[in-house]
Design a protein around this motif. Structure first.
Motif, PDB file in Angstrom:
ATOM      1  N   LEU A  70       0.858  -1.185   0.000  1.00 37.94           N
ATOM      2  CA  LEU A  70       0.000   0.000   0.000  1.00 37.94           C
ATOM      3  C   LEU A  70       0.894   1.234   0.000  1.00 37.94           C
ATOM      4  O   LEU A  70       1.981   1.214   0.573  1.00 37.94           O
ATOM      5  CB  LEU A  70      -0.888   0.012   1.255  1.00 37.94           C
ATOM      6  N   THR A  71       0.451   2.309  -0.639  1.00 34.31           N
ATOM      7  CA  THR A  71       1.256   3.531  -0.668  1.00 34.31           C
ATOM      8  C   THR A  71       0.741   4.515   0.384  1.00 34.31           C
ATOM      9  O   THR A  71      -0.456   4.570   0.671  1.00 34.31           O
ATOM     10  CB  THR A  71       1.182   4.222  -2.041  1.00 34.31           C
ATOM     11  N   TYR A  72       1.676   5.257   0.954  1.00 34.83           N
ATOM     12  CA  TYR A  72       1.326   6.258   1.965  1.00 34.83           C
ATOM     13  C   TYR A  72       2.109   7.532   1.727  1.00 34.83           C
ATOM     14  O   TYR A  72       3.275   7.478   1.340  1.00 34.83           O
ATOM     15  CB  TYR A  72       1.711   5.763   3.372  1.00 34.83           C
ATOM     16  N   GLY A  73       1.498   8.650   2.011  1.00 28.43           N
ATOM     17  CA  GLY A  73       2.229   9.909   2.062  1.00 28.43           C
ATOM     18  C   GLY A  73       2.719  10.123   3.477  1.00 28.43           C
ATOM     19  O   GLY A  73       2.499   9.298   4.371  1.00 28.43           O
ATOM     20  N   LEU A  74       3.379  11.232   3.703  1.00 24.80           N
ATOM     21  CA  LEU A  74       3.850  11.585   5.049  1.00 24.80           C
ATOM     22  C   LEU A  74       3.487  13.042   5.316  1.00 24.80           C
ATOM     23  O   LEU A  74       3.617  13.887   4.424  1.00 24.80           O
ATOM     24  CB  LEU A  74       5.363  11.390   5.157  1.00 24.80           C
ATOM     25  N   PHE A  75       3.048  13.286   6.540  1.00 24.52           N
ATOM     26  CA  PHE A  75       2.465  14.587   6.855  1.00 24.52           C
ATOM     27  C   PHE A  75       2.848  15.035   8.264  1.00 24.52           C
ATOM     28  O   PHE A  75       3.034  14.193   9.145  1.00 24.52           O
ATOM     29  CB  PHE A  75       0.926  14.493   6.797  1.00 24.52           C
ATOM     30  N   VAL A  76       2.904  16.362   8.446  1.00 20.98           N
ATOM     31  CA  VAL A  76       2.951  16.902   9.804  1.00 20.98           C
ATOM     32  C   VAL A  76       1.530  17.323  10.135  1.00 20.98           C
ATOM     33  O   VAL A  76       0.950  18.181   9.459  1.00 20.98           O
ATOM     34  CB  VAL A  76       3.899  18.112   9.940  1.00 20.98           C
ATOM     35  N   LEU A  77       0.967  16.689  11.143  1.00 18.74           N
ATOM     36  CA  LEU A  77      -0.375  17.032  11.609  1.00 18.74           C
ATOM     37  C   LEU A  77      -0.220  17.984  12.786  1.00 18.74           C
ATOM     38  O   LEU A  77       0.463  17.660  13.767  1.00 18.74           O
ATOM     39  CB  LEU A  77      -1.108  15.770  12.065  1.00 18.74           C
ATOM     40  N   THR A  78      -0.814  19.178  12.685  1.00 20.22           N
ATOM     41  CA  THR A  78      -0.711  20.160  13.770  1.00 20.22           C
ATOM     42  C   THR A  78      -2.096  20.547  14.259  1.00 20.22           C
ATOM     43  O   THR A  78      -3.080  20.508  13.508  1.00 20.22           O
ATOM     44  CB  THR A  78       0.030  21.427  13.281  1.00 20.22           C
ATOM     45  N   GLY A 102       2.373  19.198  17.218  1.00 18.55           N
ATOM     46  CA  GLY A 102       2.338  18.554  15.909  1.00 18.55           C
ATOM     47  C   GLY A 102       2.981  17.193  15.985  1.00 18.55           C
ATOM     48  O   GLY A 102       3.796  16.932  16.873  1.00 18.55           O
ATOM     49  N   CYS A 103       2.590  16.305  15.079  1.00 17.53           N
ATOM     50  CA  CYS A 103       3.213  14.983  15.020  1.00 17.53           C
ATOM     51  C   CYS A 103       3.245  14.533  13.561  1.00 17.53           C
ATOM     52  O   CYS A 103       2.625  15.148  12.702  1.00 17.53           O
ATOM     53  CB  CYS A 103       2.452  13.971  15.884  1.00 17.53           C
ATOM     54  N   ILE A 104       3.999  13.470  13.310  1.00 16.65           N
ATOM     55  CA  ILE A 104       4.093  12.920  11.952  1.00 16.65           C
ATOM     56  C   ILE A 104       3.047  11.813  11.792  1.00 16.65           C
ATOM     57  O   ILE A 104       2.929  10.939  12.664  1.00 16.65           O
ATOM     58  CB  ILE A 104       5.494  12.301  11.712  1.00 16.65           C
ATOM     59  N   ILE A 105       2.306  11.857  10.715  1.00 21.41           N
ATOM     60  CA  ILE A 105       1.387  10.747  10.411  1.00 21.41           C
ATOM     61  C   ILE A 105       1.578  10.324   8.945  1.00 21.41           C
ATOM     62  O   ILE A 105       2.072  11.091   8.126  1.00 21.41           O
ATOM     63  CB  ILE A 105      -0.109  11.089  10.667  1.00 21.41           C
ATOM     64  N   PHE A 117      15.651  14.782   7.420  1.00 18.64           N
ATOM     65  CA  PHE A 117      15.368  13.842   8.523  1.00 18.64           C
ATOM     66  C   PHE A 117      15.077  14.593   9.823  1.00 18.64           C
ATOM     67  O   PHE A 117      14.322  14.109  10.674  1.00 18.64           O
ATOM     68  CB  PHE A 117      16.544  12.880   8.707  1.00 18.64           C
ATOM     69  N   ASP A 118      15.677  15.796   9.971  1.00 18.46           N
ATOM     70  CA  ASP A 118      15.457  16.584  11.194  1.00 18.46           C
ATOM     71  C   ASP A 118      13.981  16.897  11.431  1.00 18.46           C
ATOM     72  O   ASP A 118      13.540  17.005  12.575  1.00 18.46           O
ATOM     73  CB  ASP A 118      16.235  17.902  11.133  1.00 18.46           C
ATOM     74  N   ILE A 119      13.216  17.064  10.363  1.00 12.26           N
ATOM     75  CA  ILE A 119      11.782  17.339  10.528  1.00 12.26           C
ATOM     76  C   ILE A 119      11.093  16.131  11.145  1.00 12.26           C
ATOM     77  O   ILE A 119      10.240  16.269  12.031  1.00 12.26           O
ATOM     78  CB  ILE A 119      11.134  17.707   9.173  1.00 12.26           C
ATOM     79  N   PHE A 120      11.498  14.930  10.706  1.00  9.29           N
ATOM     80  CA  PHE A 120      10.911  13.701  11.257  1.00  9.29           C
ATOM     81  C   PHE A 120      11.330  13.532  12.712  1.00  9.29           C
ATOM     82  O   PHE A 120      10.541  13.123  13.557  1.00  9.29           O
ATOM     83  CB  PHE A 120      11.336  12.494  10.419  1.00  9.29           C
ATOM     84  N   ARG A 121      12.613  13.861  12.973  1.00 12.41           N
ATOM     85  CA  ARG A 121      13.106  13.743  14.335  1.00 12.41           C
ATOM     86  C   ARG A 121      12.375  14.738  15.241  1.00 12.41           C
ATOM     87  O   ARG A 121      11.934  14.394  16.326  1.00 12.41           O
ATOM     88  CB  ARG A 121      14.613  14.037  14.362  1.00 12.41           C
ATOM     89  N   PHE A 166       9.361  16.379  14.873  1.00 10.72           N
ATOM     90  CA  PHE A 166       7.924  16.177  15.102  1.00 10.72           C
ATOM     91  C   PHE A 166       7.554  14.736  15.432  1.00 10.72           C
ATOM     92  O   PHE A 166       6.491  14.487  16.001  1.00 10.72           O
ATOM     93  CB  PHE A 166       7.126  16.659  13.886  1.00 10.72           C
ATOM     94  N   GLY A 167       8.439  13.782  15.053  1.00 10.08           N
ATOM     95  CA  GLY A 167       8.057  12.387  15.215  1.00 10.08           C
ATOM     96  C   GLY A 167       8.684  11.661  16.380  1.00 10.08           C
ATOM     97  O   GLY A 167       8.090  10.734  16.930  1.00 10.08           O
ATOM     98  N   PHE A 168       9.906  12.079  16.764  1.00 10.51           N
ATOM     99  CA  PHE A 168      10.658  11.279  17.729  1.00 10.51           C
ATOM    100  C   PHE A 168      10.706  11.894  19.110  1.00 10.51           C
ATOM    101  O   PHE A 168      11.538  11.533  19.927  1.00 10.51           O
ATOM    102  CB  PHE A 168      12.086  11.022  17.231  1.00 10.51           C
ATOM    103  N   GLN A 169       9.856  12.866  19.384  1.00  7.44           N
ATOM    104  CA  GLN A 169       9.726  13.387  20.747  1.00  7.44           C
ATOM    105  C   GLN A 169       8.246  13.642  20.985  1.00  7.44           C
ATOM    106  O   GLN A 169       7.479  13.798  20.038  1.00  7.44           O
ATOM    107  CB  GLN A 169      10.563  14.651  20.959  1.00  7.44           C
ATOM    108  N   SER A 170       7.857  13.686  22.241  1.00  4.74           N
ATOM    109  CA  SER A 170       6.441  13.853  22.561  1.00  4.74           C
ATOM    110  C   SER A 170       6.142  15.277  22.994  1.00  4.74           C
ATOM    111  O   SER A 170       6.907  15.880  23.742  1.00  4.74           O
ATOM    112  CB  SER A 170       6.036  12.893  23.678  1.00  4.74           C
ATOM    113  N   GLY A 171       5.005  15.782  22.517  1.00  6.14           N
ATOM    114  CA  GLY A 171       4.544  17.105  22.931  1.00  6.14           C
ATOM    115  C   GLY A 171       4.162  17.132  24.398  1.00  6.14           C
ATOM    116  O   GLY A 171       3.950  18.197  24.970  1.00  6.14           O
ATOM    117  N   LYS A 172       4.084  15.943  25.023  1.00  4.20           N
ATOM    118  CA  LYS A 172       3.765  15.894  26.453  1.00  4.20           C
ATOM    119  C   LYS A 172       4.965  16.329  27.278  1.00  4.20           C
ATOM    120  O   LYS A 172       4.825  16.748  28.419  1.00  4.20           O
ATOM    121  CB  LYS A 172       3.327  14.480  26.839  1.00  4.20           C
TER     122      LYS A 172
END
Ligand code: FE
Length: 205
Positions: A9-17, A26-29, A73-77, A79-85
Motif C-alpha cells: 500500500l502507498t502512503y504519504g507523510l504529513f505533519v499534523l498540527t 504537531g506529530c508525523i502521520i 530527517f530533522d523534521i521527522f526527528r 515532530f516524530g521522535f519526541q512527545s509534545g507531552k
C-alpha cells in the motif's frame, strides 16, 4: 496469507498540527487521504498516545502539512521522535506560520497544507479516524510529495554498513538507531523514535 502485502500500500507523510487554548503541537502521520471531492473532505487517523490526537479531538480543527521529497530527517526527528507531552515542539521553531484557523502549518520540506474541520470521528481502538471538511488550503512548493517508501530509502539515515566482526547489532528500521548486543530484549523500546523491538532487524558480523 502473506502479511507483507500490507507493505505494497502507498502512503504519504504529513505533519499534523493542532492547537487548543495556547497549546500548539504537531506529530508525523502517514495516514491521510482525500475521501470526497464535493465537498473536499479528507480523513486522518491518529494514535491516541499522541498529544496532537487530544488537541484535534478537543478543538475539532487541524492543519495537515504535506511533506515533500526535500524534507530533511530533522523534521521527522523534531515532530516524530519526541512527545509534545514533554517538549514544546514549537518553542524556537521558526519554519512555520499560522493559517486562518490560528493553527501552525510547517514551511520547511513541505509542498502544501490543508486546514481541516472535523465532521465525524471513528474510534478504532488504538487510533481515532477523523473525517474533516477542508476549509482552507494552499500549495507551498512544486517538490514531489514524499511517500513512506521514499522516506525509507532516501530520507532515513543509512544503516551502519555491517556489524563489527564477531558482534551482533540490532538496527531500528524506523530511525536507524543501532543497539549492540546478542539479544534484543523483547520489551525494548527504541530510545530515539520509541518504536518496539519488533521494528529492529539483526545484523551479525
Ligand atoms: Fe528508532
Amino acid at each position: 496469507m502473506n502479511k507483507k502485502a500490507m507493505y505494497q500500500l502507498t502512503y504519504g507523510l504529513f505533519v499534523l498540527t493542532s492547537r487548543l487554548g495556547e497549546k500548539d503541537n504537531g506529530c508525523i502521520i502517514n495516514t491521510a487521504g482525500q475521501v470526497t471531492s464535493t465537498p473536499n473532505r479528507i480523513s486522518i487517523t491518529v494514535n491516541k498516545e499522541n498529544l496532537t490526537h487530544d488537541l484535534v479531538m478537543e478543538s475539532g480543527k487541524f492543519n495537515l502539512s504535506v511533506l515533500s521529497e526535500k524534507a530533511d530527517f530533522d523534521i521527522f526527528r523534531h515532530f516524530g521522535f519526541q512527545s509534545g507531552k514533554t517538549a514544546d515542539k514549537f518553542a524556537g521553531y521558526s519554519a512555520c506560520r499560522r493559517s486562518e484557523n490560528g493553527i501552525y502549518y510547517v514551511l520547511d520540506g513541505t509542498n502544501a497544507y490543508l486546514s481541516g474541520k472535523v465532521e465525524q470521528t471513528l474510534d478504532l481502538g488504538t487510533h481515532t479516524m477523523f473525517i474533516a471538511s477542508v476549509e482552507d488550503m494552499d500549495v507551498l512548493s512544486k517538490d514531489p510529495s514524499a511517500t513512506y517508501a521514499f522516506y525509507q530509502s532516501n530520507i532515513k539515515p543509512k544503516p551502519a554498513a555491517e556489524a563489527p566482526a564477531g558482534k551482533t547489532t540490532w538496527r531500528c528500521t524506523v530511525c536507524g538507531y543501532i543497539y549492540e548486543g546478542e539479544e534484543l530484549p523483547a520489551d525494548y523500546i527504541c530510545p530515539i523514535c520509541k518504536h518496539p523491538a519488533s521494528d529492529f532487524e539483526k545484523a551479525t558480523g
